[in-house]
Design an enzyme around this catalytic site. Structure first.
Site, PDB file in Angstrom:
ATOM      1  CB  CYS A  27     -70.670 -44.915  28.731  1.00 38.72           C
ATOM      2  SG  CYS A  27     -69.337 -45.434  28.505  1.00 38.72           S
ATOM      3  CG  HIS A  30     -69.170 -40.136  29.657  1.00 42.61           C
ATOM      4  ND1 HIS A  30     -69.783 -40.614  31.120  1.00 42.61           N
ATOM      5  CD2 HIS A  30     -68.298 -41.046  28.840  1.00 42.61           C
ATOM      6  CE1 HIS A  30     -69.288 -41.964  30.748  1.00 42.61           C
ATOM      7  NE2 HIS A  30     -68.276 -42.221  29.564  1.00 42.61           N
ATOM      8  CD  GLU A  63     -71.145 -38.366  32.536  1.00 45.88           C
ATOM      9  OE1 GLU A  63     -71.855 -38.000  31.706  1.00 45.88           O
ATOM     10  OE2 GLU A  63     -70.544 -39.466  32.704  1.00 45.88           O
TER      11      GLU A  63
END
Lengths: 198, 256
Positions: free
Chosen positions: A79, A181, A183
């Site tokens: 990001c 993202h 994650e």
């Protein structure tokens, strides 16, 4: 050992937990020595570009990131960590970035809602070990208002459509970075982090 | 293309999942993190946890909930319930929540939206609006309620939605108190009125009873995401079934 760089830009807990989930040893740190000692570097972050560069400079992290990346250490930006790789951004005034890749950061040129929040697909533009096991057209979770505009077409790893086509991932040598993202992108996101860790 | 999202909502009391039917009857349906991980595996795009523990204990339970979820959940999740000010919100975000949802606190002190949006980013500030129709006919009107739907505010829900976005809310979670718990479908008129009024994503909530209801609120009211609890919790439909059904109706969905 993977160093997750803590420079006061957003919550790093989810990145840490996700890397641990795929079996990586991680240290969350603002200490340049930890970055030097680590085998791999992750630069996450959400927030404003200008504040982010100021924080990296204040903590003496700009030089160590540049020198470790130049020495060939695997680097993953997420990001804001993608945006910072480039030369400059026009987010709230003109700001200089790390300049590790040629190009700029610009507001998404879309008619759709900004920020883009949600799951969107990536179109994979070149072979990458990081994307092993990721089918072309897979969806990942995005939260962003700005996008990178690389000057070298060969740096582009993925493109995404949001009322405009934008660059959602880049890769050059040991440097890779994603606008989305991993994650927060369920099992496919964890797959990318596993590829990076091993 | 950005996909529409399916968001299961879990009401949590003292660390256990319950689901309110018309805000009154509640039934136990399990451990929040276990249930959330199952939803992730099935393809849920996001999760919302509402902590409904008695208010004097909730400041601690809500942080603990965020901490536990952050350990094991790798999709975005929002936590709502009991946060009164910037300091409560900071604790929940720091514990690992991606977003927080506030309702009563925002209406009591709207400046909290501005401050938190500036400090943490608009993307993590969700304002929940529980609205009830107060005027029917041609020009319907709705009023936002607080304290779990017990207290009226005398305000207009559409005006309030505009205001929270101006103040920096990144998303609106819109619950119709008239349809919530009925399983008769979302409130299309209310949802349409709000999506027309604001330019941030709107999560439609309250009334999902079958899969056509999910399609309807996206197609007819332009909702960006659909929230549902009962139809998923008790196994009436799986998330996967719901997503395939919506995709077959021509809605862009993330299929896993």
């Amino acid at each position: 050992m993977i160093a997750i760089i803590d420079y006061g830009m957003g919550n790093l807990r989810s990145v840490e937990k996700a890397l641990q989930k795929v079996g990586a040893e991680v240290v969350v740190s603002r200490d340049p020595d930890d970055v030097r000692r680590a085998d791999r570097i992750v630069l996450p972050g959400v927030g404003a570009f200008g504040d982010a560069m100021a924080n990296l400079e204040k903590r003496g992290l700009v030089e160590v990131i540049k020198s470790e990346v130049a020495a060939g250490k695997p680097f993953l930006g997420i990001c804001l960590g993608l945006d910072l790789l480039f030369e400059e951004s026009d987010e709230h005034g003109l700001h200089k970035g790390l300049g590790l890749l040629p190009g700029r950061v610009e507001l998404l040129p879309t008619e759709l809602k900004i920020p883009q929040i949600g799951w969107n697909q990536v179109s994979i533009r070149k072979e990458s070990a990081l994307l092993e096991g990721i089918p072309d057209g897979s969806s990942f979770y995005f939260v962003h208002s700005y996008a990178v505009v690389p000057r070298e077409e060969s740096d582009i790893l993925c493109l995404t459509d949001y009322g405009c086509s934008f660059v959602s991932a880049v890769e050059r040598g040991n440097i890779a970075a994603f606008q989305f993202h991993p994650e927060k992108s369920s099992s496919l996101g964890l797959n990318i982090l596993r590829n990076f860790s091993s | 293309m950005l996909t529409k999202r399916i968001i299961p909502c879990l009401d949590v009391r003292n660390g256990r999942v319950v689901k309110g039917i018309r805000f009154v009857n509640i039934r136990d349906a399990g451990d929040p993190v276990e249930m959330a991980s199952a939803y992730d595996r099935e393809g849920a795009d996001e999760l919302i946890f509402l902590d409904i523990t008695a208010s004097h204990e909730r400041r601690d339970t809500v942080v603990e909930l965020a901490r536990r979820c952050a350990e094991e959940l790798f999709i975005p999740f929002t936590i709502g319930g009991g946060m009164r000010d910037e300091s409560d919100i900071r604790k929940v975000l720091k514990a690992g929540a991606d977003k927080i949802a506030i309702n009563s606190a925002a209406l009591a002190n709207p400046d909290v939206i501005n401050r938190c949006s500036r400090r943490f980013g608009a993307q993590c500030i969700v304002v929940a609006i529980d609205a009830k129709m107060v005027s029917a006919g041609e020009e319907k009107q709705w009023e936002p309620f607080v304290h779990g739907g017990r207290t009226g505010t005398g305000r207009d829900a559409v005006e309030w939605a505009r205001e929270v976005v101006e103040r920096g809310a990144g998303e609106i979670m819109l619950t119709s108190m008239d349809t919530d718990g009925t399983q008769d479908g979302y409130d299309i008129d209310l949802t349409r009125a709000i999506t027309d009024a604001v330019n941030v994503p709107v999560i439609a909530s309250g009334g999902a009873g079958n899969l056509d209801h999910l399609v309807e609120v996206v197609k007819e009211a332009d909702a960006d995401a659909v929230l549902a609890a009962s139809i998923f919790h008790y196994g009436t439909y799986s998330i996967r079934e719901a997503k395939e059904y919506m995709a077959a109706a021509g809605i862009p969905m993330r299929l896993v």
